[in-house]
Design a protein around this motif. Structure first.
Motif, PDB file in Angstrom:
ATOM      1  N   PHE A   1       0.826  -1.212   0.000  1.00 25.61           N
ATOM      2  CA  PHE A   1       0.000   0.000   0.000  1.00 25.61           C
ATOM      3  C   PHE A   1       0.854   1.252   0.000  1.00 25.61           C
ATOM      4  O   PHE A   1       0.661   2.169  -0.816  1.00 25.61           O
ATOM      5  N   LEU A   2       1.821   1.323   0.912  1.00 28.44           N
ATOM      6  CA  LEU A   2       2.666   2.511   0.996  1.00 28.44           C
ATOM      7  C   LEU A   2       3.598   2.624  -0.211  1.00 28.44           C
ATOM      8  O   LEU A   2       3.825   3.723  -0.739  1.00 28.44           O
ATOM      9  N   GLY A   3       4.115   1.482  -0.683  1.00 31.84           N
ATOM     10  CA  GLY A   3       5.008   1.515  -1.842  1.00 31.84           C
ATOM     11  C   GLY A   3       4.295   1.946  -3.116  1.00 31.84           C
ATOM     12  O   GLY A   3       4.815   2.777  -3.876  1.00 31.84           O
ATOM     13  N   ASN A   4       3.109   1.405  -3.367  1.00 33.26           N
ATOM     14  CA  ASN A   4       2.369   1.791  -4.574  1.00 33.26           C
ATOM     15  C   ASN A   4       1.926   3.249  -4.534  1.00 33.26           C
ATOM     16  O   ASN A   4       1.995   3.960  -5.546  1.00 33.26           O
ATOM     17  N   SER A   5       1.478   3.697  -3.378  1.00 35.59           N
ATOM     18  CA  SER A   5       1.046   5.096  -3.264  1.00 35.59           C
ATOM     19  C   SER A   5       2.216   6.048  -3.495  1.00 35.59           C
ATOM     20  O   SER A   5       2.103   7.034  -4.254  1.00 35.59           O
ATOM     21  N   ALA A   6       3.357   5.759  -2.873  1.00 37.70           N
ATOM     22  CA  ALA A   6       4.530   6.623  -3.052  1.00 37.70           C
ATOM     23  C   ALA A   6       5.058   6.552  -4.479  1.00 37.70           C
ATOM     24  O   ALA A   6       5.531   7.559  -5.025  1.00 37.70           O
ATOM     25  N   GLY A   7       4.980   5.376  -5.114  1.00 31.60           N
ATOM     26  CA  GLY A   7       5.441   5.265  -6.494  1.00 31.60           C
ATOM     27  C   GLY A   7       4.594   6.084  -7.460  1.00 31.60           C
ATOM     28  O   GLY A   7       5.123   6.728  -8.371  1.00 31.60           O
ATOM     29  N   VAL A   8       3.285   6.089  -7.273  1.00 29.30           N
ATOM     30  CA  VAL A   8       2.408   6.892  -8.133  1.00 29.30           C
ATOM     31  C   VAL A   8       2.671   8.382  -7.937  1.00 29.30           C
ATOM     32  O   VAL A   8       2.754   9.157  -8.902  1.00 29.30           O
ATOM     33  N   ILE A   9       2.807   8.796  -6.677  1.00 35.53           N
ATOM     34  CA  ILE A   9       3.089  10.208  -6.409  1.00 35.53           C
ATOM     35  C   ILE A   9       4.434  10.622  -7.006  1.00 35.53           C
ATOM     36  O   ILE A   9       4.566  11.707  -7.595  1.00 35.53           O
ATOM     37  N   ALA A  10       5.445   9.769  -6.881  1.00 33.62           N
ATOM     38  CA  ALA A  10       6.764  10.086  -7.427  1.00 33.62           C
ATOM     39  C   ALA A  10       6.739  10.163  -8.951  1.00 33.62           C
ATOM     40  O   ALA A  10       7.423  11.009  -9.548  1.00 33.62           O
ATOM     41  N   MET A  11       5.953   9.309  -9.589  1.00 39.50           N
ATOM     42  CA  MET A  11       5.862   9.360 -11.044  1.00 39.50           C
ATOM     43  C   MET A  11       5.234  10.674 -11.509  1.00 39.50           C
ATOM     44  O   MET A  11       5.740  11.333 -12.435  1.00 39.50           O
TER      45      MET A  11
END
Length: 226
Positions: free
Chosen positions: A153-163
């Motif tokens: 959950f935290l990894g996917n959310s941070a990855g989308v925001i970073a993209m």
């Protein structure tokens, strides 16, 4: 020829003997010379070293799949310094050739970092939820459930925001002609607000403020260290 000769089948010698023609003698096959056997000399035979030391054989070191990598003959492995980004303020921890490198490096690093933090968070939560008197299998099951829930959950959310952040930051830097702290803060606020845009105004403002703060801290750290 007499009657007796006719009854017994005896013929005249002149009629039984065929006449040889000169044309048949010319087609006789040629006779081969007689075979002469030769004695074998063991000293004249070639041994194994005679062809192992031959210079025509290829070099075994050149048959390796990674042979020749130190000669700079592969263009796709050499990174030209002239291809690096020359915008002011674009220096970072890794050499970047533009927005594509920033997108790959930033998104990957952020995703892995958030995944690690989420996994640690889930492990601590799983250990707290399970009682100390529970069997080891139940405690392990509780920890794994928490890790697989919090980490992705935290990894996917941070990855989308970073993209989204890297895309907006590169676009602003392209039109402004430079990369600075203002670009990072604005890109962080916009990406955070876009991430929570379906939750309402208040979650949008909170998310935008958090991401803008993290982007500003990263901009200050990059300016100080690099």
């Amino acid at each position: 020829m007499s009657i007796w000769d006719t009854l017994t089948g005896k013929k005249q010698s002149s009629s039984s003997t065929p006449t040889s023609s000169p044309s048949t003698s010319s087609h006789d096959p040629p006779t081969s010379p007689p075979f002469k056997s030769t004695t074998f000399d063991p000293h004249s035979a070639a041994d194994v070293s005679s062809f192992l030391n031959d210079t025509s054989l290829p070099d075994p070191s050149q048959l390796h799949p990674l042979a020749g990598l130190n000669k700079q003959t592969l263009d796709y492995l050499s990174l030209e310094e002239s291809a690096l980004s020359d915008l002011p303020g674009s220096q970072s921890a890794l050499p970047s050739r533009g927005w594509s490198d920033d997108l790959c490096y930033g998104t990957g690093t952020t995703y892995l970092s958030a995944l690690t933090i989420g996994g640690t968070w889930g492990m601590i939560e799983g250990l707290r939820k399970s009682p100390s008197s529970a069997p080891p299998k139940l405690r392990l099951n509780s920890v794994l459930n928490s890790v697989t829930r919090r980490g992705p959950f935290l990894g996917n959310s941070a990855g989308v925001i970073a993209m989204v952040y890297n895309g907006i930051n590169s676009t602003i830097g392209y039109y402004r002609g430079r990369h600075d702290s203002a670009n990072s803060i604005v890109a962080g606020a916009l990406s955070g607000m876009l991430f929570k845009s379906t939750r309402g105004i208040r979650p949008m403002m909170i998310s935008g403020g958090l991401v803008a703060s993290a982007a500003g801290a990263w901009a200050v750290a990059r300016k100080t260290l690099f």
